[in-house]
Design a protein around this motif. Structure first.
Motif, PDB file in Angstrom:
ATOM      1  N   ASN A   1     -23.323  57.523 -39.564  1.00 57.91           N
ATOM      2  CA  ASN A   1     -23.090  57.204 -38.150  1.00 57.91           C
ATOM      3  C   ASN A   1     -24.161  56.222 -37.670  1.00 57.91           C
TER       4      ASN A   1
ATOM      5  N   GLN B   1     -26.749  57.382 -34.905  1.00 58.57           N
ATOM      6  CA  GLN B   1     -27.680  58.473 -35.146  1.00 58.57           C
ATOM      7  C   GLN B   1     -28.811  58.013 -36.055  1.00 58.57           C
TER       8      GLN B   1
ATOM      9  N   SER C   1     -31.330  62.899 -37.369  1.00 60.00           N
ATOM     10  CA  SER C   1     -30.162  63.483 -36.732  1.00 60.00           C
ATOM     11  C   SER C   1     -29.006  63.642 -37.716  1.00 60.00           C
ATOM     12  N   ILE C   2     -28.814  62.638 -38.567  1.00 62.62           N
ATOM     13  CA  ILE C   2     -27.729  62.686 -39.563  1.00 62.62           C
ATOM     14  C   ILE C   2     -27.927  63.843 -40.531  1.00 62.62           C
TER      15      ILE C   2
ATOM     16  N   THR D   1     -29.913  66.508 -40.092  1.00 63.53           N
ATOM     17  CA  THR D   1     -30.027  67.801 -39.409  1.00 63.53           C
ATOM     18  C   THR D   1     -28.656  68.367 -39.057  1.00 63.53           C
ATOM     19  N   GLU D   2     -27.713  67.484 -38.795  1.00 64.92           N
ATOM     20  CA  GLU D   2     -26.399  67.902 -38.312  1.00 64.92           C
ATOM     21  C   GLU D   2     -25.756  68.958 -39.215  1.00 64.92           C
TER      22      GLU D   2
ATOM     23  N   VAL E   1     -27.691  72.390 -39.236  1.00 63.71           N
ATOM     24  CA  VAL E   1     -27.419  73.212 -38.051  1.00 63.71           C
ATOM     25  C   VAL E   1     -26.045  73.873 -38.174  1.00 63.71           C
ATOM     26  N   ALA E   2     -25.052  73.085 -38.646  1.00 66.35           N
ATOM     27  CA  ALA E   2     -23.687  73.612 -38.762  1.00 66.35           C
ATOM     28  C   ALA E   2     -23.610  74.790 -39.722  1.00 66.35           C
TER      29      ALA E   2
ATOM     30  N   GLN F   1     -36.117  73.591 -35.538  1.00 69.50           N
ATOM     31  CA  GLN F   1     -36.143  72.163 -35.803  1.00 69.50           C
ATOM     32  C   GLN F   1     -37.310  71.762 -36.694  1.00 69.50           C
TER      33      GLN F   1
ATOM     34  N   ARG G   1     -28.393  63.634 -47.730  1.00 68.26           N
ATOM     35  CA  ARG G   1     -27.548  64.410 -46.815  1.00 68.26           C
ATOM     36  C   ARG G   1     -26.809  65.518 -47.555  1.00 68.26           C
TER      37      ARG G   1
END
Length: 355
Positions: free
Chosen positions: A106, A109, A113-114, A116-117, A120-121, A128, A168
């Motif tokens: 993305n 982001q 952020s990429i 971490t997404e 978190v999910a 954090q 990722r």
């Protein structure tokens, strides 16, 4: 025991027609009955020309496309039958590295952020700060600096973006990673770095890979077992070295004849198999053996009427060809049916042309 096993997997996309009411007038047989197994800690390579269905098969394993029929058994569970919410939990253990490293990230982001997404999910990390520390460790493993966290995808080179894609996947601690053309968009020098990185991560983390590629040299380098796809089906499967030294299916032989050999004497003297004609449409595949319309060893019986099954020739070598043994023994000679056998031109040496 296999970690990942596919049994008769089919992915058919409906072809619809109509203005007010859509009606199905046919199907695109993108994947049509693929069976294979992947051992834990090993690499399975999938090769074939564009349009053969290898990327669709990779996405079907993750249920990113709907499976029409068949089983995708991962660690004893058939993923094809799982409800969506339960399948979502399994995706932590099954990750994918996409072909286009920029398009899969993305642009709005930053890297933190990429990465971490997904954590978190799937509930990884208590907070954090803990997640940030894990991300720093993963970035170090893939060869990226810690200051990459605050940067955006467009600020990185192609090789670095592919490393971000690998990171990722790794932050979710998967068991299997499906690599869809992981180096095809990269320079040759960067390709070697990414391939070596994948091998190092596999050895240190016990990862299992399914590598999808059209570059036969890359697949041979990284794979333990190689499967060759043609028009939605596997036509040959064997341990990597065996497949490259003794290809049995006519399509595999044609692919191997196009691979450059580093020995100039061998390269100049070997025969090339040049396939003619276009790849048939997956919406209207040929009857019988799907390769018979382009096969130089096509016979008058069986080839255009009976679809061959993958047969075990021993040593883990499976071939979907009615005449594999006869072709290997030279009992069936190639014809000019749908390909040309082109010998390399003979080069004259200076001594032969001297006065």
């Amino acid at each position: 025991m296999s970690l990942l096993e596919l049994n008769g997997v089919k992915v058919h996309f409906p072809v619809k027609k109509g203005v007010l009411f859509d009606r199905t007038v046919g199907h695109v047989y993108a994947v049509d009955g693929v069976s294979l197994s992947v051992e834990p800690g090993r690499t399975y390579g999938l090769v074939g020309e564009s349009g053969c269905g290898k990327t669709t098969l990779g996405r079907a394993i993750l249920r990113l496309v709907d499976i029409t029929d068949g089983e995708v058994v991962f660690d004893g569970t058939d993923l094809a039958k799982l409800p969506d919410e339960e399948m979502r939990r399994y995706r932590r253990r099954l990750q994918m590295v996409f072909q286009d490293p920029l398009g899969s990230l993305n642009p709005r982001q930053n890297i933190e952020s990429i990465l971490t997404e997904g954590m978190v999910a799937h509930g990884i990390g208590a907070g954090q700060e803990e997640r940030r520390e894990k991300i720093r460790q993963i970035l170090a493993r893939v060869g990226l600096p810690a200051n990459a966290l605050s940067r955006y995808p467009h600020e990185f080179s192609g090789g670095q973006r592919q490393r971000i894609g690998i990171a990722r996947a790794l932050v979710l601690e998967p068991d299997v990673i499906i690599c869809d053309e992981p180096v095809s968009a990269l320079d040759v020098s960067i390709q070697a770095q990414v391939i070596n990185l994948l091998e190092e991560l596999q050895e240190s983390m016990g990862l299992t890979y399914v590598v999808i590629a059209h570059d036969l040299a890359v697949v041979r380098h990284i794979s333990d077992v190689v499967g060759v796809m043609y028009l939605g089906a596997l036509v040959e499967e064997a341990p990597s070295d065996l497949l490259y030294t003794e290809p049995r299916h006519p399509y595999t032989r044609a692919l191997m004849s196009a691979v450059p050999v580093p020995d100039p004497v061998v390269e100049d003297g070997r025969e090339r198999i040049l396939l003619t004609g276009d790849l048939p449409s997956p919406a209207n595949p040929p009857t019988g053996c799907r390769f018979h319309t382009r096969c130089p060893w096509k016979q008058d019986r069986l080839c255009d009427t009976d679809r061959p099954e993958l047969r075990d020739l021993g040593g883990g070598h499976r071939v979907a060809c009615h005449w594999a043994e006869e072709i290997a023994e030279g009992k069936i000679q190639p014809t000019a049916n749908a390909a040309h056998l082109v010998p390399a031109p003979r080069k004259e040496h200076p001594a032969e042309t001297a006065d």
